[in-house]
Design a protein around this motif. Structure first.
Motif, mmCIF file in Angstrom:
data_model
loop_
_atom_site.group_PDB
_atom_site.id
_atom_site.type_symbol
_atom_site.label_atom_id
_atom_site.label_comp_id
_atom_site.label_asym_id
_atom_site.label_seq_id
_atom_site.Cartn_x
_atom_site.Cartn_y
_atom_site.Cartn_z
ATOM 1 N N MET A 3 -4.874 10.491 17.828
ATOM 2 C CA MET A 3 -5.322 10.249 16.467
ATOM 3 C C MET A 3 -6.003 8.883 16.439
ATOM 4 O O MET A 3 -5.482 7.930 17.014
ATOM 5 C CB MET A 3 -4.133 10.262 15.510
ATOM 6 C CG MET A 3 -3.379 11.576 15.513
ATOM 7 S SD MET A 3 -1.905 11.539 14.495
ATOM 8 C CE MET A 3 -2.634 11.733 12.886
ATOM 9 N N PRO A 5 -7.088 5.209 15.155
ATOM 10 C CA PRO A 5 -6.382 4.223 14.321
ATOM 11 C C PRO A 5 -7.016 4.150 12.940
ATOM 12 O O PRO A 5 -8.206 4.405 12.768
ATOM 13 C CB PRO A 5 -6.563 2.914 15.081
ATOM 14 C CG PRO A 5 -7.719 3.133 15.980
ATOM 15 C CD PRO A 5 -7.793 4.594 16.259
ATOM 16 N N ARG A 6 -6.185 3.819 11.969
ATOM 17 C CA ARG A 6 -6.660 3.639 10.597
ATOM 18 C C ARG A 6 -6.798 2.141 10.373
ATOM 19 O O ARG A 6 -5.817 1.397 10.468
ATOM 20 C CB ARG A 6 -5.669 4.236 9.610
ATOM 21 C CG ARG A 6 -6.082 4.073 8.174
ATOM 22 C CD ARG A 6 -5.153 4.847 7.259
ATOM 23 N NE ARG A 6 -5.611 4.772 5.901
ATOM 24 C CZ ARG A 6 -4.969 4.140 4.936
ATOM 25 N NH1 ARG A 6 -3.813 3.582 5.183
ATOM 26 N NH2 ARG A 6 -5.467 4.100 3.721
ATOM 27 N N VAL A 7 -7.991 1.692 10.083
ATOM 28 C CA VAL A 7 -8.255 0.264 9.905
ATOM 29 C C VAL A 7 -8.423 -0.016 8.414
ATOM 30 O O VAL A 7 -9.247 0.603 7.742
ATOM 31 C CB VAL A 7 -9.525 -0.166 10.675
ATOM 32 C CG1 VAL A 7 -9.782 -1.643 10.494
ATOM 33 C CG2 VAL A 7 -9.397 0.194 12.144
ATOM 34 N N THR A 8 -7.617 -0.963 7.910
ATOM 35 C CA THR A 8 -7.714 -1.383 6.516
ATOM 36 C C THR A 8 -7.831 -2.899 6.474
ATOM 37 O O THR A 8 -7.742 -3.577 7.502
ATOM 38 C CB THR A 8 -6.464 -0.952 5.708
ATOM 39 O OG1 THR A 8 -5.330 -1.650 6.223
ATOM 40 C CG2 THR A 8 -6.235 0.541 5.788
ATOM 41 N N VAL A 12 -4.246 -2.699 11.136
ATOM 42 C CA VAL A 12 -4.476 -1.410 11.791
ATOM 43 C C VAL A 12 -3.181 -0.617 11.819
ATOM 44 O O VAL A 12 -2.119 -1.156 12.116
ATOM 45 C CB VAL A 12 -4.973 -1.618 13.238
ATOM 46 C CG1 VAL A 12 -5.177 -0.298 13.940
ATOM 47 C CG2 VAL A 12 -6.247 -2.441 13.246
ATOM 48 N N THR A 13 -3.273 0.671 11.496
ATOM 49 C CA THR A 13 -2.134 1.581 11.589
ATOM 50 C C THR A 13 -2.450 2.596 12.677
ATOM 51 O O THR A 13 -3.518 3.201 12.664
ATOM 52 C CB THR A 13 -1.901 2.322 10.257
ATOM 53 O OG1 THR A 13 -1.664 1.351 9.237
ATOM 54 C CG2 THR A 13 -0.722 3.268 10.347
#
Length: 47
Positions: A3, A5-8, A12-13
Motif C-alpha cells: 500500500m 504511504p499516505r502523506v499529510t 506520513v502514515t
C-alpha cells in the motif's frame, strides 16, 4: 499486498500488513501500531 504511504501535513502514515504465517510478533496478535514522536522523553513523561 503493498500500500502506498499516505502523506499529510502532519507526516506520513504507512500501513504494512504482515502475512499470517510471519513470526515477527505473537501469533495471537492481529495488528501492531508504531508511533513516531518528535520528543520521546517528553512523551514518556506525559504518559
Amino acid at each position: 499486498m503493498e500500500m502506498p504511504p499516505r502523506v499529510t501535513e502532519s507526516g506520513v502514515t504507512v500501513f504494512g500488513p504482515f502475512a499470517a504465517d510471519r513470526d515477527y510478533f505473537a501469533a495471537d496478535k492481529t495488528f501492531m501500531l508504531n508511533f513516531r514522536v518528535a520528543d520521546l522523553d517528553a512523551m514518556i513523561a506525559q504518559l
